[in-house]
Design an enzyme around this catalytic site. Structure first.
Site, PDB file in Angstrom:
ATOM      1  N   LYS A  87       0.860  -1.183   0.000  1.00  0.00           N
ATOM      2  CA  LYS A  87       0.000   0.000   0.000  1.00  0.00           C
ATOM      3  C   LYS A  87       0.897   1.234   0.000  1.00  0.00           C
ATOM      4  O   LYS A  87       1.490   1.580   1.017  1.00  0.00           O
ATOM      5  CB  LYS A  87      -0.901  -0.013   1.254  1.00  0.00           C
ATOM      6  CG  LYS A  87      -2.242   0.676   1.069  1.00  0.00           C
ATOM      7  CD  LYS A  87      -2.173   2.174   0.879  1.00  0.00           C
ATOM      8  CE  LYS A  87      -2.028   2.883   2.216  1.00  0.00           C
ATOM      9  NZ  LYS A  87      -2.022   4.356   2.060  1.00  0.00           N
ATOM     10  N   GLU A 134       8.924   0.611  11.278  1.00  0.00           N
ATOM     11  CA  GLU A 134       9.993   1.598  11.155  1.00  0.00           C
ATOM     12  C   GLU A 134       9.309   2.948  11.289  1.00  0.00           C
ATOM     13  O   GLU A 134       8.611   3.382  10.382  1.00  0.00           O
ATOM     14  CB  GLU A 134      10.695   1.430   9.803  1.00  0.00           C
ATOM     15  CG  GLU A 134      12.120   1.953   9.814  1.00  0.00           C
ATOM     16  CD  GLU A 134      12.190   3.411   9.444  1.00  0.00           C
ATOM     17  OE1 GLU A 134      11.970   4.250  10.343  1.00  0.00           O
ATOM     18  OE2 GLU A 134      12.451   3.704   8.281  1.00  0.00           O
ATOM     19  N   CYS A 142      12.700  10.240   8.459  1.00  0.00           N
ATOM     20  CA  CYS A 142      12.478   9.760   9.828  1.00  0.00           C
ATOM     21  C   CYS A 142      13.748   9.854  10.651  1.00  0.00           C
ATOM     22  O   CYS A 142      13.703  10.025  11.853  1.00  0.00           O
ATOM     23  CB  CYS A 142      11.942   8.341   9.813  1.00  0.00           C
ATOM     24  SG  CYS A 142      12.858   7.275   8.702  1.00  0.00           S
ATOM     25  N   GLU A 190       8.440  15.029  16.592  1.00  0.00           N
ATOM     26  CA  GLU A 190       8.952  14.940  15.230  1.00  0.00           C
ATOM     27  C   GLU A 190       8.203  15.945  14.357  1.00  0.00           C
ATOM     28  O   GLU A 190       6.975  15.899  14.248  1.00  0.00           O
ATOM     29  CB  GLU A 190       8.747  13.519  14.690  1.00  0.00           C
ATOM     30  CG  GLU A 190       9.378  13.319  13.337  1.00  0.00           C
ATOM     31  CD  GLU A 190       9.263  11.875  12.844  1.00  0.00           C
ATOM     32  OE1 GLU A 190       8.203  11.268  13.052  1.00  0.00           O
ATOM     33  OE2 GLU A 190      10.228  11.371  12.241  1.00  0.00           O
TER      34      GLU A 190
END
Lengths: 334, 497, 290
Positions: free
Chosen positions: B201, B275, B309, B406
């Site tokens: 996806k 992750e 990330c 973040e």
């Protein structure tokens, strides 16, 4: 004092201060001792070779197009120190190269002259004569180029002689042996003395980066040369491989930036040896521009030490203007 | 243009050095890319219209123009995709010898390299990242990843002595929008090398390179059903990971969504790798190779607009060099070229989506409101599209939200430390643990710090390096499992974890 | 001989190297297979759990910082202590209705398993980690590091071998553990704690809690300072609950394989990959240049 029958020492430069009395360094203060040099160089940051090479490679992907490229190529022509440094150089060769430097493309008056013609001391008088009134400077290598392995007196005499014969610029070599042996004071004093000896000529100091054993030393040697009064720092003699590379030039550019920040004195730079294509030249200018900015985009602060670069620049200029790939047969070779 | 006649007053210490040389626009040609009117799902080796016949637009974030419309998959579509994957697993792919699987993967690696420029342009159009990066980083690494794992396909028994190296079955993989084709490669290559089949996806805002890759698999002759692609939003992803026919789930994305998936899969006996996010510390000691450190910090936070990330978003500078380092950083910041991602000279491209732009904006506002000092270099941003200027925050403390959350954008929070112990304490003071950077010329200190940093990847005197042979993944709330290298096989092997 | 009254042992918790009672003051009866009360065992609560996690966290950095050689020696020393008390352990195992010979075999297998894992302390890094041949001028190495504090839901049975088999791989790499002991057969875990306490194992590296697990497991799984759960001792329902609670901190949960576990089978019941399951791969890059 004579050497091989020639007067050496301070005789030809009576107007100048004796070499043993060094001027007060604007950077290092009135009394330059080994300790002072050591602490000055200790503050020089280390360089990571892989990182420096990465940055240089990243800048190499810059794409300079059309009118910007033409402007860069034109600038590169004006920054050329057209160079011949061979044992077989003759007055005739110098006359030919002088004409090339003054009018790189005789068929195209829009092409500017090169910055200087760079020769051995012996040929300085011929170059001076051939270039009189052209606006092209005469640069002379000196100080027992390319090895620098001669007594100081000999080096001073050579540099002073070349200057007195009309060289506008002196490209001296540093004593790499002394530098690698840790005698940085000796290197410093020699540079300072040569600078005095050939005043008012512009002092270009060749570090011979290919012999210094790494970028940490390149950066330290750059800082040392600038502190000692270098007007330009120059990568190489062209007699040692590797000569100029983008990463080593980057390291020197960063040293110039740091020196400028600390002292307010703007020092120029001359990568020399191995730069033969317009594409390479543009990469150097991109790196110069993105490291030191607009103020350094001038022949008074940047030179290419090269012999075959000039014609490639001319070919590229014509290709950009005309849209036709060029043949070397259409450009003069001297 | 450079100044030909007069010597300008050179910049003073700490002042911004302007870039002198002008680069004319140098746009990558887009004519090599053809984008269809609309895209269906990719199931069982061919395009497949979505059951509900719904399509959603995907836009170029640099222009806000709609590029095309893409099928919005739902539960029924996921059903079909999983069934196709199961059929391939039980059939051709499951029975195929490892050395033959390897050849398909090698083939894909080569084909991706062959079409690399086309994919790079498509990636840049759909996601807004600079062509320089999609061309020089994303595509070469994606191809290399397939090449690397191709070689493992027939050597699995040597990877981990004594381990059960049979595949798991059908893997559902959900990938993010920051490195669309690269994340596809990270997920698909090891899964197929190990002998699994895949339902992938792609991210809602960046589906195009995955769909182009699907067509590549058909050209490569990959058996139908080995790789199935269900495009859509979060709903399609949720259906895929929870599907009872799925044996393995791999997710890359936010920690928030990762937690939801982990919760959703509780008791389901599916293998899971995550992750997730990060808030990477980037430590600069006073003896660092300072110019390379500046480059590392710049690259660490502005690479891919900070949509990374492992972005080094928390800069920890030793107090003794703080002012000097900040000077250098600001000078370097000013030379970043923000703008058209298709321009080969662009360093910082467009923010991936309106939603992400809003999120960055909101956190930056919070940073200002919390009293941190903001600095942005003068830079003109295009009128249309989603843009955010490179941003530094000074005077940040551990308690500020911009130091903890973040941001996933080009925003760097700068703090100081005095001793190595303090640096490590601050670096580890986060629930995340994906990556970290450290700059110092002292070898033993590098090893001392690297030992103590709780992070899956430690870049010492470098940053943001990736390689197919090198494992990547996090500690703690940055997820579990590794991608890349020998360890990247483990999540796809029965005896692995 | 008549008249001498035996001294009975109080079965306590093992936390931070000490043997405290439950903070609640409660105990519960541990029964043998005939339903006879063997002893009253401390019934730990979530507050005891909290204390145990704190002790485990405190102990973790220095345990991990010890050399593998040293951790190996200490785990080997535990094996020595169990061997020394083999008869005591066998008697405890027999309480579960295990025949004498089989009980002895379980004890010896437990000892051997401890020795097996002890040897891995300075070897698993070489098997699990490696240098990575990246395409560039970089030194690039991947090494396993302990995950941190790991909760171990010990198998209900075999109470000794099951616990040893799951605990040893957790601590050998440098993790510290909070164990929820077999609820049905807690006695062997208490005796194991006593062996550990005399084996130079630093306080807090292993903490063993006896008592009703349903009252503690959810708090163990949701505790944000616990990094992983070995759930071999959880049934399907407990496992689902653990996994759900673990999501809050993205905790690693290792569930049991489906089907029966052959605890006596060295080929399947012990593995360096069991050590790897509670390690994190750390990859370090450094340029190679002048």
């Amino acid at each position: 004092m004579t050497f091989l029958g020639l007067p050496i020492g301070l005789a030809p430069m009576s107007a100048k201060a004796p070499a043993t009395v060094l001027p007060t360094s604007p950077v290092l203060g009135p009394s330059v001792t080994p300790k002072v040099i050591e602490s000055y160089l200790r503050a020089v940051p280390p360089v990571d070779e892989v990182g420096a090479a990465e940055r240089a490679a990243a800048l190499s992907t810059r794409s300079v197009k059309r009118e910007s490229k033409l402007a860069a190529l034109d600038l590169a022509v004006r920054m050329c120190d057209l160079t011949t440094l061979e044992g077989r150089d003759t007055p005739g060769k110098i006359v030919q190269l002088a004409s090339k430097a003054a009018r790189p493309d005789p068929t195209d008056p829009t092409i500017p002259p090169a910055a200087a013609l760079c020769v051995y001391p012996n040929l300085v008088p011929h170059a001076v004569r051939a270039l009189a009134g052209s606006g092209v400077g005469v640069a002379s290598v000196a100080t027992y180029f390319p090895s620098g392995q001669a007594p100081l007196e000999v080096k001073l005499a050579e540099a002073a002689w070349a200057a007195s014969e009309g060289a506008d610029e002196i490209d001296m070599v540093i004593d790499r042996g002394a530098f690698l042996a840790g005698d940085c004071l000796k290197v410093y004093e020699e540079i300072a003395a040569v600078g005095e000896a050939c005043r008012p000529a512009c002092l270009k100091v060749i570090l011979e980066t290919g012999e210094l054993g790494g970028f940490d030393n390149v950066r330290r040697a750059s800082m040392l040369a600038m502190a000692a009064g270098a007007d330009f720092i120059k990568t190489s003699t062209g007699k040692v491989s590797p000569a100029a590379t983008l990463p080593v030039t980057l390291v020197m550019l960063e040293a110039i930036r740091d020196f400028y920040a600390a002292s307010g004195r703007a020092v120029g730079i001359k990568p020399a040896g191995g730069i033969s294509t317009a594409k390479q030249a543009v990469r150097y200018l991109v790196m110069l521009s993105e490291t030191l900015g607009a103020a350094w985009l001038t022949p008074s602060r940047f030179r290419f030490g090269a012999s075959s670069l000039l014609n490639d620049l001319l070919m590229q200029i014509r290709w950009v203007r005309e849209g036709r790939y060029q043949s070397p047969d259409y450009f003069t070779e001297d | 243009m450079y100044d030909q006649t007069s010597e300008r007053t050179p910049a003073r210490r700490g002042e911004v050095v302007p870039s002198g040389l002008d680069y004319a626009p140098s746009l990558e040609a887009v004519d090599q890319v053809s984008i269809d009117e609309s895209y269906d799902l990719w199931i069982d080796g061919k395009p497949s219209p979505p059951a509900a016949n719904r399509y959603f637009p995907t836009v170029n974030p640099a222009t806000e123009e709609t590029l095309t419309r893409v099928a919005e998959g739902d539960g029924e579509d996921v059903d079909r995709a999983v069934a196709a994957a199961r059929k391939a697993y039980n059939g051709a792919w499951g029975k195929m010898a490892g050395k033959e699987r390897a050849k398909y993967l090698y083939r894909l690696a080569r084909m991706l390299a062959e079409r690399s420029r086309e994919f790079a342009v498509l990636e840049t159009l759909d996601g807004g990242k600079p062509i320089k990066e999609s061309r020089d980083v994303d595509l070469p690494l994606a191809s290399a990843h397939f090449f690397y794992y191709a070689g493992w396909a027939d050597k699995l028994e040597y990877a981990f002595p004594g381990l059960d190296t049979r595949p798991l079955g059908v893997a559902a993989q959900v990938i993010p929008w920051n490195f669309p084709i690269l994340m596809l490669a990270w997920k698909v290559a090891p899964a197929l090398a190990a002998g699994n089949t895949v339902v992938l996806k792609p991210a809602e805002t960046t589906p195009l390179t995955a769909l182009a890759f699907a067509r590549l698999t058909a050209e490569a002759g990959l058996p139908p059903g080995v790789l199935n692609i269900v495009t859509g939003g979060g709903g399609a992803g949720a259906e895929a990971v929870a599907h009872p026919g799925v044996d393995k789930v791999a997710f890359t994305g936010s920690t928030e969504v990762g937690k939801l998936i982990q919760k959703r899969l509780a008791g389901a006996r599916k293998r899971l790798t995550l992750e997730l996010g990060g808030k990477a510390p980037h430590i600069v000691f006073e003896d660092a190779p300072v110019d390379q450190a500046v480059e590392g910090v710049i690259n660490g936070i502005f690479f891919n607009q900070g949509h990374v990330c492992c972005a080094g978003s928390r800069l920890l500078v030793q107090e003794s060099i703080y002012d000097a380092f900040l000077d250098r950083l600001k000078v370097r910041l000013a030379s970043l070229r923000v703008g058209d991602p298709l321009d080969k000279n662009t360093d910082v491209g467009a923010i991936n989506s309106r939603a992400q732009l809003d999120k960055i904006g909101a956190l930056v506002e919070i940073g200002v409101a919390e009293g941190a000092e903001m600095y942005q270099p003068p830079c003109a941003l295009p009128e249309r599209g989603y843009w955010f200027a490179p941003t530094l925050f000074m005077g940040v403390s551990q308690g500020h939200r911009i130091a903890r959350e973040e941001i996933f954008g080009p925003v760097l929070s700068i703090m100081t430390f005095r001793t190595p112990v303090e640096a490590v304490e601050k670096a580890n003071n986060t629930p995340y643990g994906l990556s970290a950077g450290v700059w110092t010329a002292k070898g033993s200190r590098i090893l001392w710090v690297a030992d103590r940093l709780r992070a899956g990847v430690v870049w010492a005197n470098t940053y943001n390096k990736f390689d197919p042979a090198s494992p990547f993944g996090g500690y703690r709330e940055s997820g579990f499992g590794r991608e890349g290298g020998r360890h990247g096989l483990l999540p796809y092997l029965r005896g692995g974890s | 001989m008549s008249g001498r009254i035996g001294v009975r042992k109080t079965y306590k918790l093992y936390v931070d190297g000490d043997f405290p009672r439950s903070e609640s003051g409660r105990t519960y009866p541990a029964l043998d297979h005939r339903g006879e009360v063997i002893a009253r065992v401390a019934a730990a609560t979530r507050k005891d759990l909290r204390g145990a996690v704190r002790a485990a966290r405190r102990a973790q950095p220095s345990w991990a910082a010890r050399t593998g050689y040293n951790r190996g020696q200490i785990i080997y020393r535990i094996a020595e202590m169990v061997e020394d008390r083999a008869a005591v352990f066998a008697a405890q195992v027999r309480m579960a209705g295990v025949a004498a010979a089989k009980a002895r075999r379980e004890v010896f297998r437990s000892i051997d398993r401890l020795v097996w894992y002890a040897g891995w302390a300075d070897k698993y890094q070489q098997v699990i980690g490696n240098l990575n041949p990246v395409a560039g001028p970089f030194f690039n190495i991947s090494v396993p590091e302990p995950t941190g504090v790991v909760g171990v839901i010990a198998p209900e049975a075999p109470a000794l071998l099951g616990l040893v088999s799951r605990l040893a791989p957790v601590i050998v790499s440098g993790n510290t553990a909070v164990v929820l002991a077999s609820e049905r057969w807690p006695a062997p875990s208490v005796v194991l704690a006593e062996a550990m306490a005399t084996a130079d194992l630093p306080g807090g590296v292993v903490n063993i809690l006896t008592g009703p697990r349903s009252g503690m497991a959810p708090y163990l799984a949701s505790h944000l300072d616990v990094n992983g759960i070995d759930a071999y001792g959880a049934d399907e329902d407990m496992l689902a609950g653990l996994e759900e609670a673990a999501a809050a901190g993205v905790k690693r949960v290792v569930g049991p394989p489906e089907g029966r576990i052959a605890w006596m089978d060295d080929r399947t019941a012990q593995s360096p990959y069991a050590i790897a399951a509670f390690t994190e791969i750390k990859t370090v890059w450094h340029p190679k240049g002048l």
